[in-house]
Design an enzyme around this catalytic site. Structure first.
Site, PDB file in Angstrom:
ATOM      1  N   GLU A 165      10.675  -4.614   4.285  1.00  0.00           N
ATOM      2  CA  GLU A 165      10.721  -6.052   4.011  1.00  0.00           C
ATOM      3  C   GLU A 165      10.409  -6.326   2.537  1.00  0.00           C
ATOM      4  O   GLU A 165      11.096  -7.088   1.854  1.00  0.00           O
ATOM      5  CB  GLU A 165       9.687  -6.805   4.869  1.00  0.00           C
ATOM      6  CG  GLU A 165       9.912  -6.745   6.363  1.00  0.00           C
ATOM      7  CD  GLU A 165       9.240  -5.551   7.027  1.00  0.00           C
ATOM      8  OE1 GLU A 165       9.222  -4.453   6.428  1.00  0.00           O
ATOM      9  OE2 GLU A 165       8.734  -5.719   8.154  1.00  0.00           O
ATOM     10  N   LYS A 177       9.161  -0.198  13.426  1.00  0.00           N
ATOM     11  CA  LYS A 177       9.646   0.075  12.063  1.00  0.00           C
ATOM     12  C   LYS A 177      10.726   1.148  12.103  1.00  0.00           C
ATOM     13  O   LYS A 177      11.772   1.032  11.460  1.00  0.00           O
ATOM     14  CB  LYS A 177       8.496   0.610  11.198  1.00  0.00           C
ATOM     15  CG  LYS A 177       7.563  -0.438  10.646  1.00  0.00           C
ATOM     16  CD  LYS A 177       6.612   0.196   9.648  1.00  0.00           C
ATOM     17  CE  LYS A 177       5.552  -0.780   9.186  1.00  0.00           C
ATOM     18  NZ  LYS A 177       4.544  -0.179   8.338  1.00  0.00           N
ATOM     19  N   LYS A 214       0.841  -1.205   0.000  1.00  0.00           N
ATOM     20  CA  LYS A 214       0.000   0.000   0.000  1.00  0.00           C
ATOM     21  C   LYS A 214       0.874   1.253   0.000  1.00  0.00           C
ATOM     22  O   LYS A 214       0.689   2.162  -0.783  1.00  0.00           O
ATOM     23  CB  LYS A 214      -0.929  -0.025   1.216  1.00  0.00           C
ATOM     24  CG  LYS A 214      -1.827   1.189   1.281  1.00  0.00           C
ATOM     25  CD  LYS A 214      -2.811   1.108   2.414  1.00  0.00           C
ATOM     26  CE  LYS A 214      -3.571   2.431   2.526  1.00  0.00           C
ATOM     27  NZ  LYS A 214      -4.515   2.465   3.625  1.00  0.00           N
ATOM     28  N   GLY A 257      -4.982  -1.639   4.741  1.00  0.00           N
ATOM     29  CA  GLY A 257      -4.207  -2.788   4.257  1.00  0.00           C
ATOM     30  C   GLY A 257      -4.886  -4.112   4.567  1.00  0.00           C
ATOM     31  O   GLY A 257      -4.991  -4.999   3.716  1.00  0.00           O
ATOM     32  N   ARG A 258      -5.395  -4.261   5.790  1.00  0.00           N
ATOM     33  CA  ARG A 258      -5.994  -5.547   6.185  1.00  0.00           C
ATOM     34  C   ARG A 258      -7.408  -5.726   5.656  1.00  0.00           C
ATOM     35  O   ARG A 258      -8.061  -6.719   5.951  1.00  0.00           O
ATOM     36  CB  ARG A 258      -5.929  -5.702   7.707  1.00  0.00           C
ATOM     37  CG  ARG A 258      -6.491  -4.527   8.478  1.00  0.00           C
ATOM     38  CD  ARG A 258      -6.074  -4.577   9.945  1.00  0.00           C
ATOM     39  NE  ARG A 258      -6.488  -3.398  10.685  1.00  0.00           N
ATOM     40  CZ  ARG A 258      -5.774  -2.276  10.786  1.00  0.00           C
ATOM     41  NH1 ARG A 258      -4.602  -2.187  10.183  1.00  0.00           N
ATOM     42  NH2 ARG A 258      -6.213  -1.258  11.484  1.00  0.00           N
ATOM     43  N   HIS A 315      -5.210 -32.471  18.359  1.00  0.00           N
ATOM     44  CA  HIS A 315      -4.093 -33.323  18.770  1.00  0.00           C
ATOM     45  C   HIS A 315      -2.908 -32.503  19.248  1.00  0.00           C
ATOM     46  O   HIS A 315      -1.783 -33.009  19.327  1.00  0.00           O
ATOM     47  CB  HIS A 315      -3.703 -34.243  17.605  1.00  0.00           C
ATOM     48  CG  HIS A 315      -4.851 -35.108  17.174  1.00  0.00           C
ATOM     49  ND1 HIS A 315      -5.178 -36.265  17.828  1.00  0.00           N
ATOM     50  CD2 HIS A 315      -5.786 -34.920  16.215  1.00  0.00           C
ATOM     51  CE1 HIS A 315      -6.259 -36.794  17.256  1.00  0.00           C
ATOM     52  NE2 HIS A 315      -6.654 -35.985  16.282  1.00  0.00           N
ATOM     53  N   GLU A 344      -4.844  -6.167  14.639  1.00  0.00           N
ATOM     54  CA  GLU A 344      -4.297  -4.872  14.227  1.00  0.00           C
ATOM     55  C   GLU A 344      -5.395  -3.802  14.300  1.00  0.00           C
ATOM     56  O   GLU A 344      -5.119  -2.631  14.539  1.00  0.00           O
ATOM     57  CB  GLU A 344      -3.723  -4.953  12.798  1.00  0.00           C
ATOM     58  CG  GLU A 344      -2.660  -3.913  12.534  1.00  0.00           C
ATOM     59  CD  GLU A 344      -1.827  -4.181  11.289  1.00  0.00           C
ATOM     60  OE1 GLU A 344      -0.601  -4.366  11.404  1.00  0.00           O
ATOM     61  OE2 GLU A 344      -2.405  -4.199  10.183  1.00  0.00           O
TER      62      GLU A 344
HETATM   63  O1  F6P Z   1       2.271  -4.165   9.869  1.00  0.00           O
HETATM   64  C1  F6P Z   1       1.928  -2.860   9.581  1.00  0.00           C
HETATM   65  C2  F6P Z   1       1.420  -2.715   8.185  1.00  0.00           C
HETATM   66  O2  F6P Z   1       1.357  -1.358   7.945  1.00  0.00           O
HETATM   67  C3  F6P Z   1       0.065  -3.388   7.934  1.00  0.00           C
HETATM   68  O3  F6P Z   1      -0.985  -2.636   8.380  1.00  0.00           O
HETATM   69  C4  F6P Z   1       0.105  -3.567   6.468  1.00  0.00           C
HETATM   70  O4  F6P Z   1      -0.857  -4.475   6.028  1.00  0.00           O
HETATM   71  C5  F6P Z   1       1.522  -4.056   6.291  1.00  0.00           C
HETATM   72  O5  F6P Z   1       2.280  -3.301   7.236  1.00  0.00           O
HETATM   73  C6  F6P Z   1       2.083  -3.886   4.909  1.00  0.00           C
HETATM   74  O6  F6P Z   1       2.114  -2.556   4.523  1.00  0.00           O
HETATM   75  P1  F6P Z   1       2.280  -2.162   3.000  1.00  0.00           P
HETATM   76  O7  F6P Z   1       1.154  -2.738   2.238  1.00  0.00           O
HETATM   77  O8  F6P Z   1       2.265  -0.667   2.982  1.00  0.00           O
HETATM   78  O9  F6P Z   1       3.596  -2.709   2.518  1.00  0.00           O
END
Ligand code: F6P
Length: 542
Positions: free
Chosen positions: A207, A507, A201, A262-263, A379, A348
């Site tokens: 990452e 972060k 987003k 995002g979620r 189990h 979240e």
């Molecule tokens: O973990 C925090 C967060 O901002 C989430 O809300 C989001 O889904 C995820 O990181 C990934 O963010 P992006 O889509 O901006 O890479």
């Protein structure tokens, strides 16, 4: 507005809890066998039996009164209309517009038209890739797709494509920047036949960008140039300028908007891997299912409103019974990724400690969400549910009819799911266990001893969600059900379910630590972090 614990409904619920909390559900079923019918609903292909909960008609009435007092209906309508209910970020919350068929303009912007335009672009692209149209994504036929993304840019597409039959290219989800995760995927793929989707987003997530740079390098090495590599990469983002700065052409960039959390984003361009995997028509059916649940949520009376009732049961357990966690147990192997998905959605969204105005809360909010495939869980950790010292409400999720499946296997699955729900509810008394042991011929002393170990208190609530069958429609409805449940709880707790400030600090700090690991001058940390950085650096440069 009164604080939550001062509302009339809350005060009445507290008194009602004091009067009823010792009641055992097995007695409720004996005195009121009709509760199974009264406490169940059938909506959008999902049957919800919530009769195995520690409630009676008064509990339901009072909980619904609480929802009314907290203005759930008005806040729900505000969300659907595009009001900026995400106040910390000053944004609308409009994931429902991604599956709506109604016209919607917000602040002069035709939201509905923008959604259709982008969805048509996605459909054209994904159908061309699925049909092997030359040149649409590099030179050759695409057989594999890597989705680089994390959190909401990973969990939704991963969950849906595990649940539904994949008829397009194979999907590989790369979320973790651990180089082992990258190598494991790349070592089995052929660069000429691989499409890379960078889903983010913000397009600033360290990452995902780290993974993108490594995968781009891999593509460049095999394809001969960075230009050819980028021809096989597409961006999905709400920040197209950042994607452009990294070399993504406009026609290779699919967008969504800041008003999609995002979620809550799998219905947007973040769903591109889903479209590629199941086809644009099936993706539409997924949206149809979510829309059916949206309609129900908007128009059904609160007393018969599935997301509202699930939310209220959660409030009952979290705030009155003080259950800190909630377990989700899908009994269909295809639904294995539902738990991590709902975990992000719920935790979240509702893992908050201040109200919408910033005041510290005096009551509990979102529970720990955990679980996994039910049969496997039986189990592993179900023992703790039955006889441990925690008290954990459960959602069982089953699929009634699975065409083509082996009947006997399905019986095993269904029998186990129903048995667990029944055992959690009924429990087994010491006296009953003792009698059974004596009947089996055990001595008095041995029976007394073993009865103590084999007693189950029971009275553990569960809700059973039975999907008629697992299709894009029922899955869409199931996801929307959880989305709206989380929303209603956020309204009642008076929190902002649509920001995630808590993950920001980590972060920020990781950027400094990364720089240090890469050779920058150290900054001041606590002694533990400083020592750990030094230790890792020693291994990096032995
Ligand atoms: O973990 C925090 C967060 O901002 C989430 O809300 C989001 O889904 C995820 O990181 C990934 O963010 P992006 O889509 O901006 O890479």
């Amino acid at each position: 507005m009164k604080t939550l614990d001062k509302t009339d409904a809350w005060v009445s619920l507290q008194a009602h809890f004091n009067e009823t909390h010792a009641t055992h559900m097995r007695d409720l079923f004996v005195t009121d066998p009709g509760r199974s019918k009264r406490f169940s609903l059938d909506v959008a292909g999902i049957f919800c039996d919530y009769s195995k909960n520690r409630i009676n008609d008064t509990t339901r009435e009072l909980l619904v009164q609480l929802a009314r007092e907290r203005g759930v209906e008005a806040r729900r309508d505000a969300m659907f209309s595009g009001a900026p209910i995400n106040r910390t970020e000053g944004r609308s919350v409009l994931h429902t517009a991604l599956r709506s068929k109604e016209a919607l303009s917000v602040m002069g912007v035709d939201v509905a038209a923008a959604v259709v335009r982008e969805k048509n672009r996605m459909a054209a692209f994904s159908e061309a890739v699925r049909n092997g149209v030359p040149g649409v994504a590099g030179k050759g036929m695409i057989r594999d797709v890597i989705n680089i993304g994390i959190g909401g840019s990973d969990l939704g597409p991963k969950m849906v494509t595990q649940a539904l039959p994949v008829t397009g290219p194979r999907l590989h989800f790369l979320s973790n920047p651990d180089s082992n995760a990258v190598h494991r995927i790349l070592e089995k793929l052929c660069a000429e036949e691989t499409l890379v989707i960078v889903s983010s987003k913000t397009f600033t997530t360290q990452e995902s960008l780290t993974n993108f740079h490594t995968v781009k390098q891999w593509l460049s090495e095999f394809l001969g140039s960075e230009r050819d590599a980028m021809a096989q990469c597409v961006a999905v983002t709400a920040n197209p300028a950042a994607a452009a700065a990294l070399g993504f052409a406009e026609e290779r960039t699919f967008v969504f908007w800041n008003w999609v959390g995002g979620r809550y984003s799998l219905w947007s361009a973040i769903g591109l891997p889903i479209m590629l995997a199941i086809g644009a028509d099936q993706f539409e059916l997924l949206l149809d299912g979510a829309r059916a649940m949206d309609q129900h949520f908007r128009h059904a009376a609160l007393e018969e409103n599935m997301p509202v009732l699930l939310a209220l049961l959660g409030i009952w357990y979290r705030n009155f019974h003080h259950a800190p966690s909630h377990m989700i147990a899908p009994y269909d192997a295809r639904l294995g990724e539902v738990v991590p998905y709902v975990q992000q959605l719920d935790m979240e969204s509702n893992g908050k400690r201040v109200d919408i105005r910033g005041n510290e809360l005096g009551y509990g909010t979102g529970p720990l969400i955990w679980g996994g495939l039910g049969i496997n869980g039986q189990h592993a950790y179900f023992q703790l549910l039955h006889q441990g010292t925690h008290w954990i409400p459960v959602d069982f999720i089953g699929v009634m009819h699975s065409p083509g499946s082996i009947t006997e296997h399905q019986w095993v699955v269904h029998a186990n799911m129903l048995a667990q729900a029944e055992a959690l509810m009924l429990g087994r008394s010491t006296a009953q266990t003792y009698r059974e042991l004596r009947t089996a011929g055990l001595s008095l002393e041995r029976s007394e001893y073993l009865a103590r170990h084999r007693t189950f208190p029971g009275n553990i609530p569960s809700t059973t969600l039975l999907l008629d069958t697992l299709t894009p429609r029922t899955l869409g409805a199931l996801i929307a059900l959880y989305e709206h449940k989380v929303f209603v709880q956020g309204v009642i707790w008076d929190i902002n379910s649509f920001d995630q400030c808590g993950v920001e600090l980590g972060k920020q700090l990781s950027t400094d630590i990364f720089a240090e690991l890469a050779g920058a001058a150290p900054v001041v940390h606590d002694a533990s972090t400083t020592a750990l950085i030094a230790r890792i650096k020693r291994f990096d440069n032995p």
